[in-house]
Design a protein around this motif. Structure first.
Motif, PDB file in Angstrom:
ATOM      1  N   MET A 116      42.048  45.375  33.065  1.00 12.87           N
ATOM      2  CA  MET A 116      41.205  44.182  32.974  1.00 12.87           C
ATOM      3  C   MET A 116      40.531  43.848  34.292  1.00 12.87           C
ATOM      4  O   MET A 116      39.639  43.003  34.340  1.00 12.87           O
ATOM      5  N   GLY A 117      40.976  44.504  35.384  1.00 18.19           N
ATOM      6  CA  GLY A 117      40.399  44.187  36.676  1.00 18.19           C
ATOM      7  C   GLY A 117      40.565  42.715  37.003  1.00 18.19           C
ATOM      8  O   GLY A 117      41.605  42.127  36.731  1.00 18.19           O
ATOM      9  N   HIS A 118      39.517  42.098  37.550  1.00 19.76           N
ATOM     10  CA  HIS A 118      39.608  40.698  37.951  1.00 19.76           C
ATOM     11  C   HIS A 118      38.957  39.765  36.928  1.00 19.76           C
ATOM     12  O   HIS A 118      38.441  38.696  37.280  1.00 19.76           O
ATOM     13  N   CYS A 143      51.235  33.696  29.210  1.00 15.37           N
ATOM     14  CA  CYS A 143      49.873  33.171  29.288  1.00 15.37           C
ATOM     15  C   CYS A 143      48.978  34.029  28.399  1.00 15.37           C
ATOM     16  O   CYS A 143      49.099  35.260  28.397  1.00 15.37           O
ATOM     17  N   SER A 144      48.106  33.393  27.659  1.00 18.31           N
ATOM     18  CA  SER A 144      47.224  34.118  26.739  1.00 18.31           C
ATOM     19  C   SER A 144      46.081  34.835  27.443  1.00 18.31           C
ATOM     20  O   SER A 144      45.335  35.570  26.797  1.00 18.31           O
ATOM     21  N   GLY A 145      45.925  34.622  28.755  1.00 22.01           N
ATOM     22  CA  GLY A 145      44.791  35.174  29.476  1.00 22.01           C
ATOM     23  C   GLY A 145      45.077  36.459  30.235  1.00 22.01           C
ATOM     24  O   GLY A 145      46.037  37.181  29.965  1.00 22.01           O
ATOM     25  N   THR A 146      44.238  36.720  31.201  1.00 22.50           N
ATOM     26  CA  THR A 146      44.286  37.927  32.014  1.00 22.50           C
ATOM     27  C   THR A 146      45.274  37.747  33.174  1.00 22.50           C
ATOM     28  O   THR A 146      45.759  36.633  33.423  1.00 22.50           O
ATOM     29  N   ILE A 190      40.357  49.544  41.704  1.00 22.44           N
ATOM     30  CA  ILE A 190      39.193  48.778  41.260  1.00 22.44           C
ATOM     31  C   ILE A 190      39.393  48.216  39.855  1.00 22.44           C
ATOM     32  O   ILE A 190      38.962  47.105  39.539  1.00 22.44           O
ATOM     33  N   TYR A 191      40.066  48.971  39.012  1.00 24.39           N
ATOM     34  CA  TYR A 191      40.219  48.597  37.605  1.00 24.39           C
ATOM     35  C   TYR A 191      41.511  47.834  37.320  1.00 24.39           C
ATOM     36  O   TYR A 191      41.710  47.311  36.223  1.00 24.39           O
ATOM     37  N   SER A 192      42.378  47.772  38.296  1.00 23.20           N
ATOM     38  CA  SER A 192      43.752  47.330  38.086  1.00 23.20           C
ATOM     39  C   SER A 192      43.903  45.830  37.870  1.00 23.20           C
ATOM     40  O   SER A 192      43.545  45.021  38.728  1.00 23.20           O
ATOM     41  N   ILE A 231      45.427  40.071  44.272  1.00 20.93           N
ATOM     42  CA  ILE A 231      44.235  39.655  45.028  1.00 20.93           C
ATOM     43  C   ILE A 231      43.920  38.186  44.771  1.00 20.93           C
ATOM     44  O   ILE A 231      43.536  37.452  45.694  1.00 20.93           O
ATOM     45  N   GLU A 232      44.081  37.735  43.535  1.00 20.32           N
ATOM     46  CA  GLU A 232      43.842  36.317  43.230  1.00 20.32           C
ATOM     47  C   GLU A 232      44.748  35.425  44.067  1.00 20.32           C
ATOM     48  O   GLU A 232      44.321  34.391  44.585  1.00 20.32           O
TER      49      GLU A 232
END
Length: 257
Positions: A44-46, A73-76, A111-113, A120-121
């Motif tokens: 999903m990347g960022h 969490c339902s998100g990324t 890059i894709y991770s 990173i967030e």
């Protein structure tokens, strides 16, 4: 002294064996809070959720995780960290660890991770952060040989700090009969994927595609993450999220703009 507060997340989902192993290691170091996707979010990347609602649920995955707050969490993966920092954690964590990912995030794969994007967030918010990955995509992957190394890396990061603007990308080799030799501080290898699509047709006559490809290592250096992994070492790559190509600024200033 108060124990450090550790945020644990991943991209394979809250029930993934890699995350469960990471939780078991982290609870020997500090106070653990888990916020992870409710389903796999690999590649999903960022990505973040902007056009739909997010849901979070407090739950218990392991009976031996008593005292640990866990939220799906339902998100990324990036959503998980954002939600954790803004809504779910009692205070700013001392460190964020993401993983242990089922599969490599070395070289261009970073890059894709989703695993690394979660780290990173956290790094963007000024929190020391580390992404851990094991080069084994199977659900039955053996994480046991890496336990002591993960403990050491996180303990040292808490003791020494991680420079601001930087997160650590840690990859662990898949070794069956041999032991991990140690840890190498590396640079990211130059590599890419030669991709193609496997085109198929469903019973209704509609075309669909599977992404496939071949990993091409373009780097012969012995100071790279790929070399370290191929030679039985854990690779640690300091990764920054300032994407500016600073060395190109002077050249672009010579253009007639």
């Amino acid at each position: 002294m108060a124990k450090p507060l550790i945020l644990v997340t991943n991209d394979d989902g809250i029930t993934a064996p890699g995350l469960r192993m990471l939780v078991s290691i982290m609870k020997t170091i500090g106070e653990v809070v888990v916020v992870a996707p409710d389903s796999p979010q690999s590649g999903m990347g960022h990505a973040i959720t902007l056009d739909s609602t997010l849901y979070s649920k407090k739950l218990t995955i392991d009976l031996d995780s008593e005292g640990i707050d866990e939220y799906s969490c339902s998100g990324t993966p990036a959503d998980c960290v954002k939600l954790a920092l803004q809504e779910l954690l009692p205070k700013k964590p001392d460190i964020c660890v993401s993983g242990i990912n089922h599969g490599s995030n070395s070289s261009i794969n970073v890059i894709y991770s989703g695993t690394m994007s979660a780290a990173i967030e956290a790094g963007i918010e000024g929190i020391p952060a580390i992404g851990f990955s094991l080069c084994d995509y199977t659900w039955e992957a053996d994480f046991s040989q890496a336990q002591d190394f993960i403990f050491t890396i996180v303990s040292q990061a808490l003791k020494n700090g991680i420079p601001k603007g930087t997160v650590l990308n840690v990859n662990i080799p898949k070794l069956k009969k041999k032991k991990i030799k140690g840890i190498k501080i590396c640079r990211q290898a130059k590599a890419n994927w030669k991709e193609k699509f496997d085109k198929r047709t469903n019973p209704m006559g509609k075309d669909y595609y599977w992404l496939t490809g071949e990993f091409l290592l373009l780097d012969k250096g012995e100071d790279t993450d790929e070399w370290a992994l191929a030679n039985g070492y854990i690779s640690v790559v300091p990764t920054h999220f300032d994407l500016t190509a600073h060395h190109v600024i002077q050249e672009l200033n010579s253009w007639d703009l």
